[in-house]
Design an enzyme around this catalytic site. Structure first.
Site, PDB file in Angstrom:
ATOM      1  N   ASP A  16      -5.619  -1.838  -2.686  1.00  0.00           N
ATOM      2  CA  ASP A  16      -5.208  -0.446  -2.518  1.00  0.00           C
ATOM      3  C   ASP A  16      -6.420   0.478  -2.377  1.00  0.00           C
ATOM      4  O   ASP A  16      -7.512   0.164  -2.863  1.00  0.00           O
ATOM      5  CB  ASP A  16      -4.365  -0.029  -3.741  1.00  0.00           C
ATOM      6  CG  ASP A  16      -3.575   1.243  -3.493  1.00  0.00           C
ATOM      7  OD1 ASP A  16      -3.396   1.617  -2.311  1.00  0.00           O
ATOM      8  OD2 ASP A  16      -3.151   1.865  -4.480  1.00  0.00           O
ATOM      9  N   HIS A  60      -8.251   1.038   6.756  1.00  0.00           N
ATOM     10  CA  HIS A  60      -7.617  -0.282   6.894  1.00  0.00           C
ATOM     11  C   HIS A  60      -8.566  -1.240   7.613  1.00  0.00           C
ATOM     12  O   HIS A  60      -8.685  -2.405   7.245  1.00  0.00           O
ATOM     13  CB  HIS A  60      -6.297  -0.176   7.657  1.00  0.00           C
ATOM     14  CG  HIS A  60      -5.268   0.652   6.946  1.00  0.00           C
ATOM     15  ND1 HIS A  60      -5.020   0.525   5.597  1.00  0.00           N
ATOM     16  CD2 HIS A  60      -4.424   1.628   7.380  1.00  0.00           C
ATOM     17  CE1 HIS A  60      -4.067   1.379   5.238  1.00  0.00           C
ATOM     18  NE2 HIS A  60      -3.695   2.056   6.297  1.00  0.00           N
ATOM     19  N   LEU A 115      -8.066 -23.936  -0.955  1.00  0.00           N
ATOM     20  CA  LEU A 115      -7.442 -22.698  -1.460  1.00  0.00           C
ATOM     21  C   LEU A 115      -6.172 -22.358  -0.682  1.00  0.00           C
ATOM     22  O   LEU A 115      -6.136 -22.414   0.542  1.00  0.00           O
ATOM     23  CB  LEU A 115      -8.453 -21.547  -1.292  1.00  0.00           C
ATOM     24  CG  LEU A 115      -7.938 -20.134  -1.584  1.00  0.00           C
ATOM     25  CD1 LEU A 115      -7.669 -19.944  -3.070  1.00  0.00           C
ATOM     26  CD2 LEU A 115      -8.949 -19.086  -1.102  1.00  0.00           C
TER      27      LEU A 115
HETATM   28  C1  IPE Z   1       0.803  -1.234  -2.623  1.00  0.00           C
HETATM   29  O1  IPE Z   1       0.072  -0.107  -2.325  1.00  0.00           O
HETATM   30  C2  IPE Z   1       1.033  -2.046  -1.385  1.00  0.00           C
HETATM   31  C3  IPE Z   1      -0.147  -2.698  -0.816  1.00  0.00           C
HETATM   32  C4  IPE Z   1      -1.339  -2.681  -1.311  1.00  0.00           C
HETATM   33  C5  IPE Z   1       0.099  -3.433   0.393  1.00  0.00           C
HETATM   34  P1  IPE Z   1       0.770   1.288  -2.007  1.00  0.00           P
HETATM   35  O2  IPE Z   1      -0.315   2.241  -1.676  1.00  0.00           O
HETATM   36  O3  IPE Z   1       1.827   1.108  -0.961  1.00  0.00           O
HETATM   37  O4  IPE Z   1       1.480   1.634  -3.379  1.00  0.00           O
HETATM   38  P2  IPE Z   1       1.878   3.047  -4.001  1.00  0.00           P
HETATM   39  O5  IPE Z   1       2.665   3.802  -2.963  1.00  0.00           O
HETATM   40  O6  IPE Z   1       0.611   3.743  -4.335  1.00  0.00           O
HETATM   41  O7  IPE Z   1       2.663   2.705  -5.221  1.00  0.00           O
HETATM   42  C1  IPE Z   2      -3.716  -0.096   0.828  1.00  0.00           C
HETATM   43  O1  IPE Z   2      -4.349   1.127   1.020  1.00  0.00           O
HETATM   44  C2  IPE Z   2      -3.299  -0.748   2.113  1.00  0.00           C
HETATM   45  C3  IPE Z   2      -1.856  -0.735   2.362  1.00  0.00           C
HETATM   46  C4  IPE Z   2      -0.943  -0.279   1.566  1.00  0.00           C
HETATM   47  C5  IPE Z   2      -1.423  -1.311   3.613  1.00  0.00           C
HETATM   48  P1  IPE Z   2      -3.529   2.468   1.163  1.00  0.00           P
HETATM   49  O2  IPE Z   2      -3.242   2.680   2.615  1.00  0.00           O
HETATM   50  O3  IPE Z   2      -2.352   2.487   0.295  1.00  0.00           O
HETATM   51  O4  IPE Z   2      -4.601   3.538   0.696  1.00  0.00           O
HETATM   52  P2  IPE Z   2      -4.349   4.765  -0.264  1.00  0.00           P
HETATM   53  O5  IPE Z   2      -3.682   4.244  -1.490  1.00  0.00           O
HETATM   54  O6  IPE Z   2      -3.473   5.724   0.492  1.00  0.00           O
HETATM   55  O7  IPE Z   2      -5.696   5.313  -0.522  1.00  0.00           O
HETATM   56 MG    MG Z   3      -2.076   3.048  -1.618  1.00  0.00          MG
END
Ligand code: IPE
Ligand code: IPE
Ligand code: MG
Length: 278
Positions: A35, A52, A146
């Site tokens: 995240d 990303h 793995l």
């Molecule tokens: C969780 O992250 C999903 C992934 C890392 C793929 P999110 O960014 O979607 O989660 P919330 O919205 O902060 O809970």
């Molecule tokens: C995690 O990073 C990747 C996915 C959920 C695909 P985020 O896109 O949720 O990044 P933040 O949490 O908004 O910073």
């Molecule tokens: Mg996120």
């Protein structure tokens, strides 16, 4: 573990971290909520999708380090069922990046004996993503190193619903629906991760203290490790630090400490807790 030490030089920070890890108590399964990509990009006044893109490097590094450590399974949360709520352009970019990763990484996955599996509601993925994913899974099927589970269009609740429906369907086909009693073993056997150990260590980057619908069943007794580092900055050192911290935890699974901290090192005798002897 040896394979990791081979590529490290004495004196570099990761060397010391690697030395601090007990090779006999490695987590069998590490799960990661990757995240913070969007915030990483925001901080740099870049579009979210740049975050990303920058998140691919750490995926590569984490997979390699886990393979070198001899970890059995790594589950990476790449796209949740709820992530469809995001703007179309962001979602499309995520699919493009996933296909790019699969295309570029195949030779390295094969070289390192890595077996890729995809977990989630894969039927709802765009057809080209599904095709590339299926191909990568098929190609790496016979590898015995793995296991990397990519959680894509994944939801923990959806997984449980799918598992329960699979239990019901199996019982229906075998003509024992009317007497069916569902138990933990039956659910377990129909999870996307059936047959794999549950995660010992669950890492979440970017400081959020929540599970976000990840592996709800499997993480019942996982050790949680949250770091403030955003996923694109998550380095090999961060992973090694998480494993060191994991090895300091006292995992009791509801029982008493096997390592023995004071009184909990042995079962108190009945008289000590005021239970009359029978
Ligand atoms: C969780 O992250 C999903 C992934 C890392 C793929 P999110 O960014 O979607 O989660 P919330 O919205 O902060 O809970
Ligand atoms: C995690 O990073 C990747 C996915 C959920 C695909 P985020 O896109 O949720 O990044 P933040 O949490 O908004 O910073
Ligand atoms: Mg996120």
């Amino acid at each position: 573990m040896k394979a990791l030490l081979e590529i490290l030089q004495p004196g570099e920070p990761d060397w010391d971290l690697a030395q601090a890890i007990d090779p006999d108590r490695l987590p069998a399964h590490i799960a990661i909520i990757m995240d913070g990509n969007g915030r990483w990009a925001n901080r740099r006044s870049m579009p979210r999708v740049a975050g990303h893109r920058a998140g691919i490097g750490p995926v590569r590094a984490t997979v390699e380090t886990c393979a070198r450590l001899g970890i059995e399974a790594l589950t990476l949360y790449a796209f949740s069922i709820e992530n469809w709520k995001r703007p179309r352009q962001e979602v499309d970019t995520l699919w493009r990046l996933l296909r790019h990763y699969l295309g570029k990484e195949m030779s390295s996955l094969m070289r390192n004996g890595i077996r890729l599996t995809a977990i989630g509601r894969l039927d709802s993925l765009p057809p080209d993503v599904r095709r590339d994913l299926d191909r990568a899974v098929r190609q790496t099927e016979a590898n015995s190193g793995l296991r990397v589970n990519l959680a894509i269009n994944y939801g923990g609740r959806a997984e449980l619903v799918d598992a329960l429906n699979a239990v019901l369907e199996e019982a229906r086909l075998e003509g024992r629906l009317s007497t069916l009693q569902i138990d933990e073993e039956a659910v377990e056997a129909h999870l996307y991760t059936a047959g794999q150990p549950h995660p010992d260590l669950l890492i979440r980057t970017s400081g959020e203290m929540r599970i976000s619908n990840f592996l709800l069943w499997q993480i019942a007794y996982s050790e949680l490790y949250v770091t403030d580092v955003f996923w694109p900055d998550f380095s090999r050192s961060d992973l090694l630090r998480a494993i060191c911290e994991y090895q300091k935890r006292d995992r009791r699974f509801g029982g008493l400490s096997p390592r023995g901290h004071g009184r909990s090192s042995r079962q108190p005798v009945a008289e000590e807790i005021g239970v009359p002897a029978r």
